[in-house]
Design an enzyme around this catalytic site. Structure first.
Site, PDB file in Angstrom:
ATOM      1  CG  HIS A   1       2.847   5.120  11.925  1.00 40.84           C
ATOM      2  ND1 HIS A   1       2.668   4.169  10.941  1.00 40.84           N
ATOM      3  CD2 HIS A   1       4.186   5.329  12.029  1.00 40.84           C
ATOM      4  CE1 HIS A   1       3.869   3.824  10.460  1.00 40.84           C
ATOM      5  NE2 HIS A   1       4.791   4.493  11.101  1.00 40.84           N
TER       6      HIS A   1
ATOM      7  CG  HIS B   1       0.614  -0.119   6.091  1.00 44.91           C
ATOM      8  ND1 HIS B   1       1.761  -0.420   5.400  1.00 44.91           N
ATOM      9  CD2 HIS B   1       0.956  -0.170   7.404  1.00 44.91           C
ATOM     10  CE1 HIS B   1       2.749  -0.638   6.264  1.00 44.91           C
ATOM     11  NE2 HIS B   1       2.289  -0.489   7.478  1.00 44.91           N
TER      12      HIS B   1
ATOM     13  CD  GLU C   1      -1.517   2.369   8.474  1.00 42.76           C
ATOM     14  OE1 GLU C   1      -1.344   2.836   7.348  1.00 42.76           O
ATOM     15  OE2 GLU C   1      -0.606   2.230   9.292  1.00 42.76           O
TER      16      GLU C   1
ATOM     17  CG  HIS D   1      -0.754   7.078  10.127  1.00 38.71           C
ATOM     18  ND1 HIS D   1      -1.481   6.248  10.960  1.00 38.71           N
ATOM     19  CD2 HIS D   1       0.134   6.274   9.498  1.00 38.71           C
ATOM     20  CE1 HIS D   1      -1.059   5.007  10.820  1.00 38.71           C
ATOM     21  NE2 HIS D   1      -0.072   5.000   9.947  1.00 38.71           N
TER      22      HIS D   1
ATOM     23  CG  ASP E   1      -2.684   2.516  13.994  1.00 45.90           C
ATOM     24  OD1 ASP E   1      -2.912   3.483  14.738  1.00 45.90           O
ATOM     25  OD2 ASP E   1      -1.944   2.595  12.998  1.00 45.90           O
TER      26      ASP E   1
ATOM     27  CG  HIS F   1       0.514   0.032  16.121  1.00 46.55           C
ATOM     28  ND1 HIS F   1       0.227  -1.212  15.606  1.00 46.55           N
ATOM     29  CD2 HIS F   1       0.283   0.891  15.103  1.00 46.55           C
ATOM     30  CE1 HIS F   1      -0.152  -1.106  14.346  1.00 46.55           C
ATOM     31  NE2 HIS F   1      -0.116   0.167  14.015  1.00 46.55           N
TER      32      HIS F   1
HETATM   33 FE   FE2 Z   1       1.072   3.200   9.815  1.00 47.86          FE
END
Ligand code: FE2
Length: 255
Positions: free
Chosen positions: A173, A68, A39, A148, A8, A175
């Site tokens: 997602h 997102h 995203e 995700h 991400d 991270h």
């Molecule tokens: Fe996310």
């Protein structure tokens, strides 16, 4: 086929870091195709044409997203253009964009699919059911899935569910890069989360003091991205393009 996948991308700093590092990394590591999750690439969350174009211009070939994806309306037209920017396939049929993209070159054909989890997330179409239907339509063995999702259990279950049916399942997602990269029994590469491209001194890319304030007081706090010490987390994967199987998977962490 050698694939670089970047976790991400958070805000302008994440985009700039990719601009700075990607060309050299691709060259030195003979990378054929680059995928990044964009995203969170726009400042203030979501993805905008500006941040998507920044990633494409820096050498990213396919941009995946997640929960997102549709936060900023300005991106809707670009999602509909089918240029390698995708959103989760299990979004409602009326959502703009598409859940997969076929990257077709003289050398290989690769399908990248984006899916979103439903455990601790929005109650959208079941991702297991969605991928079963989707795989019937794909005419290449080389298939990469960006799952995700929030729950490690859901991501692992998806990895085993798709073992031998796709080339690679990787999570995004959360991270935070996980240390569980592996090749499953039937040749599918797997990792629970590939991490992010954003500020090291942060909570998932956001300034820690702001997240602490939100969690401590439960009051609304406007999040701002951390601005220093960018790290780029992801994986490089080797896929046998004739068999559609992963032969090597390696975590990367550039600072
Ligand atoms: Fe996310």
């Amino acid at each position: 086929m050698r694939v670089l996948i970047i976790g991400d991308v958070v805000g302008q700093m994440g985009c700039d870091f990719i601009r700075q590092k990607l060309a050299k990394y691709k060259l030195e590591n003979q990378i054929d195709v680059v995928i990044a999750n964009g995203e969170n690439s726009a400042e203030g969350n979501g993805i905008l044409p500006h941040s998507a174009n920044h990633l494409f211009d820096s050498g990213v070939n396919i941009i995946t997203t997640g929960n997102h994806a549709l936060r900023r309306r300005e991106i809707y037209d670009m999602l509909n253009e089918q240029i390698g920017l995708i959103r989760p396939a299990n979004f409602h049929s009326e959502a703009p964009g598409c859940g997969y993209y076929i990257y077709d070159t003289a050398n290989f054909k690769l399908c990248v699919i984006n899916l979103q989890g439903t455990v601790y997330m929005d109650n959208i179409q079941n991702p297991f059911e969605c991928i079963d239907n989707l795989l019937k339509q794909i005419d290449t063995k080389n298939i990469i899935v960006d799952f995700h999702a929030e729950a490690t259990s859901e991501k692992l279950a998806m990895g085993y569910y798709l073992d031998g049916r796709v080339s690679l399942v990787y999570g995004t997602h959360t991270h935070v890069q996980t240390a569980d990269e592996r090749i499953l029994k039937n040749g599918t590469g797997y990792i629970t989360d590939i991490g992010m491209c954003g500020g090291y001194e942060s909570v998932l890319g956001v300034k820690p003091e702001l997240v602490i304030k939100r969690l401590k007081t439960n009051l609304p706090v406007r999040f701002e991205n951390a601005k220093d010490n960018c790290v780029l987390c992801g994986i490089t994967v080797e896929i046998d393009k004739n068999l559609g199987k992963t032969t090597k998977i390696e975590r990367i962490y550039l600072s």
